[in-house]
Motif scaffolding. Sequence first.
Motif, PDB file in Angstrom:
ATOM      1  N   ALA A   1      -4.759  55.994 -63.232  1.00 19.26           N
ATOM      2  CA  ALA A   1      -4.112  56.289 -64.504  1.00 19.26           C
ATOM      3  C   ALA A   1      -2.772  55.569 -64.575  1.00 19.26           C
ATOM      4  N   PHE A   2      -2.351  55.263 -65.801  1.00 18.97           N
ATOM      5  CA  PHE A   2      -1.052  54.627 -65.989  1.00 18.97           C
ATOM      6  C   PHE A   2       0.058  55.659 -65.851  1.00 18.97           C
ATOM      7  N   THR A   3       1.217  55.202 -65.436  1.00 13.51           N
ATOM      8  CA  THR A   3       2.369  56.082 -65.319  1.00 13.51           C
ATOM      9  C   THR A   3       2.989  56.299 -66.698  1.00 13.51           C
ATOM     10  N   ASP A   4       3.954  57.220 -66.761  1.00 10.25           N
ATOM     11  CA  ASP A   4       4.633  57.485 -68.030  1.00 10.25           C
ATOM     12  C   ASP A   4       5.373  56.250 -68.535  1.00 10.25           C
ATOM     13  N   THR A   5       5.811  55.412 -67.625  1.00  8.20           N
ATOM     14  CA  THR A   5       6.492  54.171 -68.028  1.00  8.20           C
ATOM     15  C   THR A   5       5.499  53.123 -68.492  1.00  8.20           C
ATOM     16  N   GLN A   6       4.381  53.048 -67.804  1.00  8.01           N
ATOM     17  CA  GLN A   6       3.387  52.025 -68.137  1.00  8.01           C
ATOM     18  C   GLN A   6       2.637  52.324 -69.430  1.00  8.01           C
ATOM     19  N   THR A   7       2.404  53.602 -69.720  1.00  8.12           N
ATOM     20  CA  THR A   7       1.553  53.968 -70.849  1.00  8.12           C
ATOM     21  C   THR A   7       2.041  53.410 -72.191  1.00  8.12           C
ATOM     22  N   PRO A   8       3.299  53.610 -72.583  1.00 16.10           N
ATOM     23  CA  PRO A   8       3.721  53.055 -73.877  1.00 16.10           C
ATOM     24  C   PRO A   8       3.709  51.528 -73.892  1.00 16.10           C
ATOM     25  N   ARG A   9       3.957  50.916 -72.736  1.00 17.77           N
ATOM     26  CA  ARG A   9       3.964  49.448 -72.678  1.00 17.77           C
ATOM     27  C   ARG A   9       2.559  48.889 -72.843  1.00 17.77           C
ATOM     28  N   ILE A  10       1.582  49.534 -72.209  1.00 25.78           N
ATOM     29  CA  ILE A  10       0.216  49.027 -72.339  1.00 25.78           C
ATOM     30  C   ILE A  10      -0.322  49.290 -73.736  1.00 25.78           C
ATOM     31  N   LYS A  11       0.054  50.411 -74.354  1.00 29.22           N
ATOM     32  CA  LYS A  11      -0.378  50.681 -75.725  1.00 29.22           C
ATOM     33  C   LYS A  11       0.173  49.627 -76.684  1.00 29.22           C
ATOM     34  N   GLU A  12       1.441  49.301 -76.520  1.00 26.58           N
ATOM     35  CA  GLU A  12       2.032  48.280 -77.383  1.00 26.58           C
ATOM     36  C   GLU A  12       1.377  46.921 -77.158  1.00 26.58           C
ATOM     37  N   SER A  13       1.107  46.610 -75.892  1.00 26.12           N
ATOM     38  CA  SER A  13       0.470  45.336 -75.572  1.00 26.12           C
ATOM     39  C   SER A  13      -0.911  45.230 -76.205  1.00 26.12           C
ATOM     40  N   LEU A  14      -1.684  46.309 -76.127  1.00 28.98           N
ATOM     41  CA  LEU A  14      -3.035  46.295 -76.686  1.00 28.98           C
ATOM     42  C   LEU A  14      -3.008  46.236 -78.208  1.00 28.98           C
ATOM     43  N   GLU A  15      -2.044  46.893 -78.814  1.00 24.65           N
ATOM     44  CA  GLU A  15      -1.909  46.815 -80.272  1.00 24.65           C
ATOM     45  C   GLU A  15      -1.567  45.391 -80.698  1.00 24.65           C
ATOM     46  N   ASN A  16      -0.674  44.749 -79.960  1.00 23.41           N
ATOM     47  CA  ASN A  16      -0.324  43.361 -80.253  1.00 23.41           C
ATOM     48  C   ASN A  16      -1.527  42.443 -80.067  1.00 23.41           C
ATOM     49  N   LEU A  17      -2.301  42.704 -79.016  1.00 26.95           N
ATOM     50  CA  LEU A  17      -3.481  41.883 -78.747  1.00 26.95           C
ATOM     51  C   LEU A  17      -4.510  42.048 -79.858  1.00 26.95           C
ATOM     52  N   GLN A  18      -4.744  43.273 -80.293  1.00 25.04           N
ATOM     53  CA  GLN A  18      -5.700  43.506 -81.370  1.00 25.04           C
ATOM     54  C   GLN A  18      -5.267  42.819 -82.657  1.00 25.04           C
ATOM     55  N   ARG A  19      -3.966  42.887 -82.951  1.00 22.41           N
ATOM     56  CA  ARG A  19      -3.454  42.249 -84.167  1.00 22.41           C
ATOM     57  C   ARG A  19      -3.647  40.736 -84.092  1.00 22.41           C
TER      58      ARG A  19
END
Length: 245
Positions: A1-19
Amino acid sequence: AFTDTQTPRIKESLENLQRWHRQQELPLYTQLIARVAQSSQGNVQAQDICSLWNEGQARADRLVQEALRQTAPVIASLSPKQLDHLRRHFVLKNEDWEKQWLRGTREERFQRRLRTAVDRYSDVYGDLTPSQTALLQSQMSQSDWTPEWGLQQRQRQQQDLLAALQKIQPLNLSAAQLEAELFGVWQRWLMPPQASDAALAQKLRTQGCQNLAEFHNSTSAEQRQRAARRLRAYEKDLRELASRS
């Protein structure tokens, strides 16, 4: 599982990738599918299939490069515990793969592969004729692919990825260096570094193009129309998705 620090960063990264993917790549996918739908109405040559495959591979390369660019900071922060979790995940997935493709007698394994192929072709072309099923059976019996080799390659790819992830942790690589390291893994996933495996992989790709062309050229006008309708439905879906803001 991602850590509390990693989770928002990976969500933002995936949103950027999808866009990025929706805006930059989906329009190119729709053009490719439209061409395939058009060409599916006539006979095709093996070199045409391979050419389309190469175009699709180029698009996949672009997606992987962008995915690595977006997620590099999170990848660099993965802990040994997280890498061990990934290793265990691979072990479980390989056990499932072995159950699917390596269990039973040689004939039983062959028949499972044949049923899978018939299902996939039927999904595109509709019901197959007995002669078309026999053609698939003949093609598969002449293929150099074996489930033993398939499992070997899966394990090689997974070990390559894990080794690269372990390697980058202590090196404090720049984002560009990390991306290059992992893109190299992706390239080796597609083409094995060992000469004998690379030769077999290339032979299988060539056989795949020849087999698909041969099968398509055996289809009726009705089957080709069904395939074209299915492809145009995919094209429509992608165009609608690409048009979203």
